[in-house]
Enzyme design. Structure first.
Site, short mmCIF file in Angstrom:
data_model
loop_
_atom_site.label_atom_id
_atom_site.label_comp_id
_atom_site.label_asym_id
_atom_site.label_seq_id
_atom_site.Cartn_x
_atom_site.Cartn_y
_atom_site.Cartn_z
CB SER A 154 -0.73 0.10 1.26
OG SER A 154 -1.37 1.33 1.45
CE1 TYR B 161 -4.01 -2.76 4.90
CE2 TYR B 161 -3.45 -0.40 4.56
CZ TYR B 161 -3.89 -1.73 4.01
OH TYR B 161 -4.00 -1.82 2.73
N1 LIG Z 1 -8.74 -1.00 -1.52
C1 LIG Z 1 -7.51 -0.16 -1.01
O1 LIG Z 1 -8.09 1.21 -0.76
C2 LIG Z 1 -6.40 -0.58 -0.98
C3 LIG Z 1 -5.25 0.22 -0.81
C4 LIG Z 1 -3.93 -0.10 -0.88
C5 LIG Z 1 -3.56 -1.44 -0.79
N2 LIG Z 1 -4.78 -2.25 -0.72
C6 LIG Z 1 -4.45 -3.79 -0.55
O2 LIG Z 1 -4.92 -4.50 -1.62
C7 LIG Z 1 -4.96 -5.83 -1.43
C8 LIG Z 1 -6.45 -6.43 -1.77
O3 LIG Z 1 -7.53 -5.56 -1.18
P1 LIG Z 1 -8.95 -4.99 -1.77
O4 LIG Z 1 -8.76 -3.61 -2.02
O5 LIG Z 1 -9.04 -5.96 -3.09
O6 LIG Z 1 -9.91 -5.58 -0.61
P2 LIG Z 1 -10.86 -6.51 -0.72
O7 LIG Z 1 -12.07 -6.13 -2.01
O8 LIG Z 1 -11.59 -6.47 0.53
O9 LIG Z 1 -10.42 -7.89 -1.14
C9 LIG Z 1 -9.70 -8.57 -0.22
C10 LIG Z 1 -9.44 -9.88 -0.76
O10 LIG Z 1 -8.64 -10.76 0.09
C11 LIG Z 1 -9.01 -11.84 0.45
N3 LIG Z 1 -8.50 -12.10 1.97
C12 LIG Z 1 -8.77 -11.47 3.00
N4 LIG Z 1 -8.18 -12.18 4.20
C13 LIG Z 1 -7.83 -13.43 3.60
C14 LIG Z 1 -7.27 -14.53 4.28
N5 LIG Z 1 -6.91 -14.76 5.61
N6 LIG Z 1 -7.08 -15.53 3.37
C15 LIG Z 1 -7.36 -15.69 2.03
N7 LIG Z 1 -7.78 -14.34 1.53
C16 LIG Z 1 -7.93 -13.43 2.32
C17 LIG Z 1 -10.48 -11.56 0.28
O11 LIG Z 1 -11.06 -13.13 0.04
P3 LIG Z 1 -11.85 -13.74 1.27
O12 LIG Z 1 -12.83 -12.98 2.25
O13 LIG Z 1 -12.90 -14.57 0.21
O14 LIG Z 1 -10.95 -14.79 1.94
C18 LIG Z 1 -10.64 -10.68 -0.70
O15 LIG Z 1 -10.66 -11.60 -1.80
C19 LIG Z 1 -5.05 -5.99 0.27
O16 LIG Z 1 -3.63 -6.44 0.82
C20 LIG Z 1 -4.94 -4.49 0.58
O17 LIG Z 1 -4.21 -4.39 1.86
C21 LIG Z 1 -6.15 -1.85 -0.98
#
Ligand SMILES: NC(=O)c1ccc[n+]([C@@H]2O[C@H](COP(=O)([O-])OP(=O)(O)OC[C@H]3O[C@@H](n4cnc5c(N)ncnc54)[C@H](OP(=O)(O)O)[C@@H]3O)[C@@H](O)[C@H]2O)c1
Length: 300
Positions: free
Chosen positions: A169, A182
């Protein structure tokens, strides 16, 4: 000496040394094999769609089997779904074993699974702290520990044995109020990526960390549901980018591996300067902190 967090700004965000890497050639995404954790939603699901459209063969991993199967059906049913909780070491090992059994090799391992938690840092409980590290950090390192030995055994394809991509991030470079726990996990991921990149260079394995700003996925909703703080809508919408944009940047870095992906140039510069002027950034962060506190007070 160039400070490490200035490398991107100074244009050093390239693999340039032909002796270590095939710097010029693009990797062919057709038939490339990729494992994506967190593929059931958000960035992971969009990455699966864009890579699948380019002909890659995928292993889709997450906890929600129904979501994975639905996505795979949408993509023509040609990928493999492995139900995985990355917070469990044995699940990470099984994911890699099943990926090798199904695909024969892993070209790119995308450690994307993760979540956020909006909470004051001192009020984050020891259990919450351990849980978020278990998923975001150990979920990454356990997949790497199981996966990298296989990548090392690959015969080079388009100049590379493989690639590890870690979805960190922008807050990896600077802790943000209400995201203390986080931010700490994202910094840990960045440190792992930086060390690993140098160590794996001689094996022709690229390591790429990804640093999105707030992206429209289920992330915000998840982060609010886990803590006691809600971001006001004005803050939620201020620095937002689309998941399509973030993933297009990631796909380009899978085609041509590079050290870091910052889908927002402004955040890259701002967070890098934050390392040089922490007091100045503290002042900006304080204003943000007060706005969030005020908004939460008025909703109580
Ligand atoms: N969206 C943002 O603003 C943002 C910004 C910077 C970085 N990120 C990073 O991007 C990545 C993806 O986030 P996103 O924005 O796509 O969020 P999201 O829409 O909430 O998706 C999160 C994904 O991670 C999976 N997950 C969570 N805990 C897990 C576990 N214990 N085992 C396996 N899978 C798990 C969830 O699947 P299940 O619940 O089905 O397991 C889901 O597929 C994360 O690492 C996040 O920190 C996001």
């Amino acid at each position: 000496m160039i400070p490490v967090n200035m490398t991107g700004i100074l244009g050093a965000n390239r693999y340039r040394r032909k002796s270590d890497y095939n710097a010029g050639m693009a990797r062919d995404l057709k038939e490339m094999t990729c494992v994506i954790t967190g593929a059931s939603a958000g960035i992971g699901a969009e990455l699966a769609k864009q890579l699948s459209a380019r002909g890659a063969r995928l292993v889709l991993a997450a906890r929600r089997a129904d979501r994975l199967e639905q996505l795979n059906t949408e993509l023509g049913g040609r990928h493999v779904c492995v139900v995985t909780d990355v917070a469990k070491r044995e699940d990470c090992t099984r994911l890699i074993d099943q990926s090798i059994a199904s695909l024969g090799r892993i070209d790119t391992l995308v450690c994307n699974a993760g979540y956020g938690l909006y909470e004051r840092t001192a009020l984050t409980t020891p259990d919450q702290m351990r849980e978020i590290f278990a998923t975001n950090v150990f979920g990454t390192t356990d997949c790497i520990a199981a996966g990298v030995p296989h990548l090392m055994r690959n015969t080079p394809r388009d100049g590379w044995r493989g690639q590890v991509m870690i979805v960190s991030s922008c807050v990896a470079r600077r802790g943000v109020p209400f995201l203390g726990a986080y931010s700490a996990t994202k910094s840990a991921q960045l440190s792992i990526a930086e060390a690993l990149r140098v160590e794996l260079a001689e094996h022709q394995i690229g390591v790429t960390s990804v640093h999105p700003i707030m992206t429209k996925t289920e992330f915000g909703q998840q982060a609010e549901s886990r803590g006691q703080v809600a971001l006001p809508k004005s803050q939620r919408d201020m620095f937002t980018q689309t998941v399509g944009h973030v993933v297009r940047c990631m796909v380009r870095a899978i085609e041509r591996p590079r050290p870091e992906v910052w889908p927002s140039l402004g955040s890259r510069i701002g967070f890098a300067l934050g390392g040089l002027m922490p007091g100045l950034i503290d002042r900006g962060m304080k204003r943000y902190y007060e706005q969030v506190v005020e908004a939460n007070r008025s909703h109580q």
